[in-house]
Design a protein around this motif. Structure first.
Motif, PDB file in Angstrom:
ATOM      1  N   LEU A  40       0.792  -1.385   0.063  1.00  0.00           N
ATOM      2  CA  LEU A  40      -0.034  -0.011   0.093  1.00  0.00           C
ATOM      3  C   LEU A  40       0.796   1.046   0.040  1.00  0.00           C
ATOM      4  N   SER A  41       2.035   1.361   0.751  1.00  0.00           N
ATOM      5  CA  SER A  41       2.757   2.517   0.784  1.00  0.00           C
ATOM      6  C   SER A  41       3.362   2.594  -0.470  1.00  0.00           C
ATOM      7  N   TYR A  42       3.819   1.514  -1.284  1.00  0.00           N
ATOM      8  CA  TYR A  42       4.570   1.576  -2.554  1.00  0.00           C
ATOM      9  C   TYR A  42       3.253   2.318  -3.540  1.00  0.00           C
ATOM     10  N   LEU A  43       2.112   2.066  -3.472  1.00  0.00           N
ATOM     11  CA  LEU A  43       1.070   2.230  -4.306  1.00  0.00           C
ATOM     12  C   LEU A  43       0.939   3.809  -4.144  1.00  0.00           C
ATOM     13  N   VAL A  44       1.100   4.438  -2.943  1.00  0.00           N
ATOM     14  CA  VAL A  44       0.703   5.498  -2.509  1.00  0.00           C
ATOM     15  C   VAL A  44       2.081   6.467  -2.993  1.00  0.00           C
ATOM     16  N   LEU A  45       3.170   5.990  -2.893  1.00  0.00           N
ATOM     17  CA  LEU A  45       4.325   6.565  -3.406  1.00  0.00           C
ATOM     18  C   LEU A  45       4.096   6.685  -5.110  1.00  0.00           C
ATOM     19  N   MET A  46       3.602   5.715  -5.720  1.00  0.00           N
ATOM     20  CA  MET A  46       3.413   5.940  -7.052  1.00  0.00           C
ATOM     21  C   MET A  46       2.362   6.820  -7.616  1.00  0.00           C
ATOM     22  N   LEU A  47       1.446   7.024  -6.579  1.00  0.00           N
ATOM     23  CA  LEU A  47       0.315   7.838  -7.102  1.00  0.00           C
ATOM     24  C   LEU A  47       0.920   9.343  -6.590  1.00  0.00           C
ATOM     25  N   LEU A  48       1.672   9.534  -5.782  1.00  0.00           N
ATOM     26  CA  LEU A  48       2.386  10.749  -5.313  1.00  0.00           C
ATOM     27  C   LEU A  48       3.212  11.162  -6.350  1.00  0.00           C
ATOM     28  N   THR A  49       4.117  10.279  -6.975  1.00  0.00           N
ATOM     29  CA  THR A  49       5.011  10.655  -8.207  1.00  0.00           C
ATOM     30  C   THR A  49       4.051  10.920  -9.404  1.00  0.00           C
ATOM     31  N   MET A  50       2.978  10.160  -9.588  1.00  0.00           N
ATOM     32  CA  MET A  50       2.305  10.523 -10.950  1.00  0.00           C
ATOM     33  C   MET A  50       1.531  11.955 -10.626  1.00  0.00           C
ATOM     34  N   LYS A  51       1.060  12.175  -9.585  1.00  0.00           N
ATOM     35  CA  LYS A  51       0.568  13.657  -9.166  1.00  0.00           C
ATOM     36  C   LYS A  51       1.406  14.564  -9.446  1.00  0.00           C
ATOM     37  N   THR A  52       2.649  14.432  -8.969  1.00  0.00           N
ATOM     38  CA  THR A  52       3.943  15.339  -9.059  1.00  0.00           C
ATOM     39  C   THR A  52       4.207  15.661 -10.518  1.00  0.00           C
ATOM     40  N   ASP A  53       4.321  14.659 -11.287  1.00  0.00           N
ATOM     41  CA  ASP A  53       4.586  14.764 -12.830  1.00  0.00           C
ATOM     42  C   ASP A  53       3.535  15.339 -13.431  1.00  0.00           C
ATOM     43  N   GLY A  54       2.185  15.296 -12.768  1.00  0.00           N
ATOM     44  CA  GLY A  54       0.985  16.181 -13.592  1.00  0.00           C
ATOM     45  C   GLY A  54       0.951  17.398 -13.251  1.00  0.00           C
ATOM     46  N   THR A  55       1.466  17.854 -11.929  1.00  0.00           N
ATOM     47  CA  THR A  55       1.320  19.079 -11.619  1.00  0.00           C
ATOM     48  C   THR A  55       2.649  20.008 -11.660  1.00  0.00           C
ATOM     49  N   LEU A  56       3.483  19.556 -11.265  1.00  0.00           N
ATOM     50  CA  LEU A  56       5.106  20.211 -11.458  1.00  0.00           C
ATOM     51  C   LEU A  56       5.302  20.090 -12.765  1.00  0.00           C
TER      52      LEU A  56
END
Length: 501
Positions: free
Chosen positions: A313-329
């Motif tokens: 679950l923590s790995y999936l949250v990190l994946m979502l975090l990086t995908m969100k970062t790629d989309g916003t920054l």
């Protein structure tokens, strides 16, 4: 006077020579070519073969392992404090319950139960807070580097676990070695090893919870605020304060999510198994042992499975975090950047035709590699991929169910379930079978027990089933679902054309 006159003559001659050379240069072929290049610059186009690929995952892992180890070893004060913290709490709990084996039987069991529960709570809290603090400081660096595509998320996650887990395990072992012998628990090597393994597994769970909290929240203040919200229910349903008999029905599921409960139950069974024949039937410790009927091995395996699930679950949250970062920054994706670079150049530039540098019209973009090409395929056909994953998820749930059941029926292993519970379940099922006209089962029939065990095994393997379904989804969607959908679409179009005629 003669010197001044000669200087003036020489100056005029130099000016005439400079003017003559300038006129000659302006009418030369070199000046014409240079002026042409200035007015219309020449450009060698970028080809798809000139894009640099990402370094191999093993190379990323080697570099990240080295960097993570250097970062950890440079923080000597933090490392020393973690070891000193384990020693301090181990000595503290050992001195509080010092020589409990010399007390009377009721006090001895009471002290042992309290010491083991406090050890689980302390180890869980120390492991989670240690990794939360480290990851909170690395979060900004991690997001910046992931946005720059320096490395992949699997390499970062693996490197962090490889470096941090040995320290986490070592501190848990130090804590166990001090607290066990000072508290006066059973002085046998086998019981000590079971105690240490239970503490290490609890520390593993605390580490997983810490990484999950570090990935979910942005700063350390929010993490510290969220820790009690998650920590207090885990402690409350840890097995000492509340048991299954006096819990509201709709809240009983909380106790099965507490890693402290499994570690504490394994320690209790490891220590109190020799006292069962001495105590009376109505003793509270015997009641706890009966309520927690799972064996030491089962409790430990469930606790390990719970830790692995939280890690996933923590790995999936990190994946979502990086995908969100790629989309916003990083607003522009790699595909858009590649299309812009391979597009036609500015008309003011002159494109050079070279054999080694193909023109944009002939340059074909390099196909995406790894999970990114599957991500693009999912974006193109999301419905097909979601349907494929749902079908695979159900297949991986139904197919192993029959295999596990027939394996249990063939080998007939001993499942730790009380006989009274088995007979009560069979009586209830027999009423249902008689209602539909089926033959009743024997009171000691293991059919219902094997069915329940098969269902529990399949549910326990949910992380593996989900991972397998995700891995097989792109290929099954490409070779099965998408062709079937296309065939159905063509058939409907053909039927529509026949109706129109």
């Amino acid at each position: 006077a003669r010197a001044n006159t000669s200087y003036i003559i020489n100056g005029e001659q130099m000016e005439q020579r400079a003017q003559f050379l300038t006129e000659m240069w302006q009418h030369s072929e070199e000046a014409t070519a240079l002026q042409r290049r200035i007015n219309s610059p020449e450009l060698t186009p970028i080809g798809a073969t000139q894009f640099r690929r990402t370094s191999p995952p093993m190379l990323q892992l080697c570099y990240l392992l080295k960097r993570t180890w250097l970062n950890t070893s440079r923080k000597k004060l933090v490392l020393k404090l973690r070891i000193a913290q384990s020693i301090y709490f181990g000595v503290l709990i050992g001195l509080v319950y010092l020589n409990s084996q010399d007390r009377i039987l009721e006090w001895r069991l009471h002290n042992f139960s309290g010491s083991m529960f406090f050890n689980c709570v302390a180890q869980f809290l120390m492991s989670s807070l240690g990794v939360v603090n480290v990851f909170a400081h690395e979060r900004k660096v991690f997001l910046r580097e992931r946005q720059g595509k320096y490395y992949g998320l699997p390499a970062y996650y693996a490197a962090k676990n490889i470096v941090e887990q040995p320290i986490n395990i070592a501190t848990a072992m130090v804590y166990s070695a001090i607290s066990y012998w000072l508290s006066g628990l059973e002085r046998t090597l086998a019981k000590f090893l079971v105690y240490m393994v239970s503490m290490v597994v609890v520390a593993f769970n605390g580490y997983s919870i810490g990484v999950l909290l570090g990935a979910m929240f942005r700063d350390i203040t929010a993490i510290v605020t969220a820790v009690p919200i998650l920590f207090l229910p885990i402690v409350l349903y840890g097995g000492l304060f509340v048991n299954d008999a006096n819990t509201v029905v709709w809240m009983r599921w909380l106790q099965w999510l507490s890693p402290i409960k499994y570690g504490y139950t394994a320690m209790m069974k490891n220590q109190f198994v020799g006292y069962i024949s001495v105590l009376s039937v109505g003793d509270k410790f015997i009641e706890k042992l009966r309520l927690n009927s799972l064996s030491i091995t089962t409790n430990t395996l469930i606790n390990i499975w719970l830790a692995l699930s939280v890690c996933t679950l923590s790995y999936l949250v990190l994946m979502l975090l990086t995908m969100k970062t790629d989309g916003t920054l990083g607003r522009v994706s790699n595909r858009v950047q590649r299309e812009k670079l391979l597009a036609a150049p500015d008309p003011r530039f002159t494109v050079l035709e070279t054999a080694s540098s193909p023109t944009p019209s002939s340059a074909s973009p390099t196909p995406e590699r790894g999970w990114r090409r599957h991500l693009h395929a999912f974006k193109d056909r999301p419905a097909s991929h979601i349907t494929t994953f749902a079908v695979l998820h159900e297949i991986t749930a139904i197919a192993p169910l029959f295999g596990v059941y027939y394996a249990l029926d063939y080998f007939e292993p001993k499942v730790p379930v009380p006989q009274a519970v088995l007979e009560e379940g069979n009586r209830y099922v027999n009423r249902l079978r008689q209602y539909v006209g089926w033959e009743a089962l024997a009171t000691d029939s293991p059919v219902l027990l094997h069915l329940a065990t098969s269902y529990a095994v399949v549910k326990a393997a949910a992380p593996l089933r989900i991972a397998a379904s995700l891995a097989m989804t792109p290929w099954v969607a490409q070779w099965c679902t998408v062709p079937v959908v296309r065939g159905i679409g063509k058939a409907r179009a053909a039927v529509r054309r026949v109706k129109n005629k």
